[in-house]
Design a protein around this motif. Structure first.
Motif, PDB file in Angstrom:
ATOM      1  N   LYS A 117       0.742  -1.168   0.026  1.00  0.00           N
ATOM      2  CA  LYS A 117       0.026  -0.068   0.066  1.00  0.00           C
ATOM      3  C   LYS A 117       0.810   1.272   0.066  1.00  0.00           C
ATOM      4  N   ARG A 118       0.504   2.083  -0.538  1.00  0.00           N
ATOM      5  CA  ARG A 118       1.145   3.429  -0.852  1.00  0.00           C
ATOM      6  C   ARG A 118       0.116   4.762  -0.941  1.00  0.00           C
ATOM      7  N   TRP A 119       0.397   5.520  -0.020  1.00  0.00           N
ATOM      8  CA  TRP A 119      -0.613   6.900   0.076  1.00  0.00           C
ATOM      9  C   TRP A 119      -0.011   8.090   0.550  1.00  0.00           C
ATOM     10  N   GLU A 120      -0.601   9.265   0.166  1.00  0.00           N
ATOM     11  CA  GLU A 120      -0.038  10.252   0.460  1.00  0.00           C
ATOM     12  C   GLU A 120      -0.921  11.094   1.408  1.00  0.00           C
ATOM     13  N   ARG A 121      -0.349  11.990   2.081  1.00  0.00           N
ATOM     14  CA  ARG A 121      -1.130  12.722   3.342  1.00  0.00           C
ATOM     15  C   ARG A 121      -0.380  14.161   3.297  1.00  0.00           C
ATOM     16  N   GLU A 122      -1.033  15.032   3.866  1.00  0.00           N
ATOM     17  CA  GLU A 122      -0.564  16.493   4.199  1.00  0.00           C
ATOM     18  C   GLU A 122      -0.159  16.568   5.609  1.00  0.00           C
ATOM     19  N   VAL A 123       1.043  17.172   5.986  1.00  0.00           N
ATOM     20  CA  VAL A 123       1.367  17.230   7.253  1.00  0.00           C
ATOM     21  C   VAL A 123       1.967  18.523   7.365  1.00  0.00           C
ATOM     22  N   ALA A 124       2.038  18.892   8.678  1.00  0.00           N
ATOM     23  CA  ALA A 124       2.563  20.621   8.811  1.00  0.00           C
ATOM     24  C   ALA A 124       4.055  20.320   8.232  1.00  0.00           C
ATOM     25  N   ASP A 125       4.569  21.575   7.938  1.00  0.00           N
ATOM     26  CA  ASP A 125       5.974  21.535   7.499  1.00  0.00           C
ATOM     27  C   ASP A 125       6.730  22.208   8.440  1.00  0.00           C
ATOM     28  N   PRO A 126       7.728  21.562   9.347  1.00  0.00           N
ATOM     29  CA  PRO A 126       8.355  22.001  10.464  1.00  0.00           C
ATOM     30  C   PRO A 126       9.071  23.219  10.027  1.00  0.00           C
ATOM     31  N   ASP A 127       9.616  23.333   8.634  1.00  0.00           N
ATOM     32  CA  ASP A 127      10.601  24.456   8.365  1.00  0.00           C
ATOM     33  C   ASP A 127       9.991  25.617   8.244  1.00  0.00           C
ATOM     34  N   TRP A 128       8.302  25.681   8.184  1.00  0.00           N
ATOM     35  CA  TRP A 128       7.484  26.783   8.135  1.00  0.00           C
ATOM     36  C   TRP A 128       6.744  27.007   9.514  1.00  0.00           C
ATOM     37  N   SER A 129       7.244  26.543  10.334  1.00  0.00           N
ATOM     38  CA  SER A 129       6.474  26.529  11.863  1.00  0.00           C
ATOM     39  C   SER A 129       5.075  26.366  11.753  1.00  0.00           C
ATOM     40  N   GLY A 130       4.718  25.357  10.847  1.00  0.00           N
ATOM     41  CA  GLY A 130       3.493  24.889  10.831  1.00  0.00           C
ATOM     42  C   GLY A 130       2.375  25.714   9.793  1.00  0.00           C
ATOM     43  N   LEU A 131       3.060  26.704   9.135  1.00  0.00           N
ATOM     44  CA  LEU A 131       2.287  27.844   8.293  1.00  0.00           C
ATOM     45  C   LEU A 131       1.952  27.057   7.039  1.00  0.00           C
ATOM     46  N   ARG A 132       2.653  26.376   6.605  1.00  0.00           N
ATOM     47  CA  ARG A 132       2.527  25.243   5.649  1.00  0.00           C
ATOM     48  C   ARG A 132       2.372  24.051   5.604  1.00  0.00           C
ATOM     49  N   THR A 133       2.002  23.211   4.615  1.00  0.00           N
ATOM     50  CA  THR A 133       2.130  21.767   4.794  1.00  0.00           C
ATOM     51  C   THR A 133       2.617  21.186   3.490  1.00  0.00           C
ATOM     52  N   LYS A 134       3.167  20.047   3.803  1.00  0.00           N
ATOM     53  CA  LYS A 134       3.979  19.399   2.861  1.00  0.00           C
ATOM     54  C   LYS A 134       3.367  18.016   2.582  1.00  0.00           C
ATOM     55  N   THR A 135       3.535  17.390   1.499  1.00  0.00           N
ATOM     56  CA  THR A 135       3.142  16.042   1.119  1.00  0.00           C
ATOM     57  C   THR A 135       4.161  14.982   1.476  1.00  0.00           C
ATOM     58  N   VAL A 136       3.652  14.075   2.420  1.00  0.00           N
ATOM     59  CA  VAL A 136       4.244  12.954   2.718  1.00  0.00           C
ATOM     60  C   VAL A 136       3.743  11.534   2.253  1.00  0.00           C
ATOM     61  N   ILE A 137       4.803  10.845   1.567  1.00  0.00           N
ATOM     62  CA  ILE A 137       4.313   9.723   1.018  1.00  0.00           C
ATOM     63  C   ILE A 137       4.695   8.349   1.951  1.00  0.00           C
ATOM     64  N   GLU A 138       3.644   7.786   2.305  1.00  0.00           N
ATOM     65  CA  GLU A 138       3.992   6.502   3.259  1.00  0.00           C
ATOM     66  C   GLU A 138       3.477   5.205   2.636  1.00  0.00           C
ATOM     67  N   GLU A 139       4.390   4.266   2.933  1.00  0.00           N
ATOM     68  CA  GLU A 139       4.154   2.917   2.366  1.00  0.00           C
ATOM     69  C   GLU A 139       4.045   1.812   3.452  1.00  0.00           C
ATOM     70  N   LYS A 140       3.460   0.807   3.253  1.00  0.00           N
ATOM     71  CA  LYS A 140       3.223  -0.292   4.072  1.00  0.00           C
ATOM     72  C   LYS A 140       3.096  -1.629   3.331  1.00  0.00           C
ATOM     73  N   HIS A 141       4.096  -2.604   3.761  1.00  0.00           N
ATOM     74  CA  HIS A 141       4.036  -3.979   3.010  1.00  0.00           C
ATOM     75  C   HIS A 141       3.668  -5.074   4.023  1.00  0.00           C
ATOM     76  N   TRP A 142       2.886  -5.934   3.495  1.00  0.00           N
ATOM     77  CA  TRP A 142       2.715  -7.312   4.290  1.00  0.00           C
ATOM     78  C   TRP A 142       3.022  -8.405   3.386  1.00  0.00           C
TER      79      TRP A 142
END
Length: 245
Positions: A183-208
């Motif tokens: 499984k592979r999916w994307e989600r938006e998280v707060a970008d620490p480089d912008w003190s949470g004022l912007r978000t960035k896309t993080v790709i997560e994967e999981k394998h069984w």
């Protein structure tokens, strides 16, 4: 169907028996082992092997012989596939291919690898064929796996000639062809480089990955043997001879 209370009592009885050593089973049956069989300890009910050899038997189909490596099997699989493609119109080749396709089609719905818990070994084997179907694995690859095991066993001076060992070896090859769910999916998280004022896309994967061991391998291997055995009976010597050309 047994009631939950009956199942609970049965589980407790088996657990109690496993925890009570039976000294009639003092030694593992593997020559030179020297360890007690699991039934002779408080570690289980196996009357034949110690824990390490029982685990080896579950994974490899033999309590002492290791599985063949991919590198060892590779030339045999290549030779088998080449022969199958060259002789695709032969009756027994078509028969074997059709039988493997039949395994795909009769396997039932596709089940994700993380949903296999609780299924019987036979149902897990069917789920594997459904994964093979979904992954569109060429049935010739399955046929070649069995033929490769037959050939390498014949060439191995220290081979184990039991059908179970051959079934497990072929099943391990085929199991790797479509072994897991990814499984592979994307989600938006707060970008620490912008003190949470912007978000960035993080790709997560999981394998069984289902375990490649136990009775499920025996079911898969038996399915493969039944599909390919007539082809092997009629043409294995030709396929073996083709490797020397």
């Amino acid at each position: 169907m047994s009631s939950p209370e009956t199942a609970r009592r049965r589980k407790q009885e088996v657990k109690a028996r496993a925890a009570e050593p039976n000294h009639m089973f003092g030694y593992c049956r593997v020559i030179g082992c020297g360890k007690p069989a699991r039934a002779g300890t408080d570690d289980g009910l196996d009357t034949r092997f110690c824990r390490s050899h029982a685990e080896h038997y579950q994974r490899h189909g033999s309590p002492f012989k290791r599985s063949y490596t991919g590198q060892e099997l590779s030339p045999y699989r290549r030779a088998a596939l080449k022969w199958l493609k060259t002789n695709a119109e032969l009756f027994w080749v078509k028969n074997a291919i059709d039988r493997v396709r039949g395994l795909y089609q009769s396997a039932g719905p596709h089940i994700e690898a993380f949903r296999l818990r609780g299924l019987s070994p036979q149902d897990r084997a069917k789920a594997h064929w459904a994964r093979m179907r979904k992954a569109e694995i060429d049935p010739a690859q399955v046929v070649a796996a069995w033929l490769a095991v037959e050939m390498i066993t014949a060439d191995d001076p220290q081979s184990v000639r039991t059908r179970e060992f051959a079934q497990v070896q072929a099943a391990k090859i085929v199991h790797r062809m479509a072994s897991g769910t990814h499984k592979r999916w994307e989600r938006e998280v707060a970008d620490p480089d912008w003190s949470g004022l912007r978000t960035k896309t993080v790709i997560e994967e999981k394998h069984w990955y289902p375990r490649s061991r136990g009775r499920v391998l025996r079911h898969i291997g038996a399915d493969i043997e039944q599909a390919v055995e007539l082809l092997a009976q009629h043409h294995l010597s030709e396929i073996t001879a083709s490797m020397a050309r």
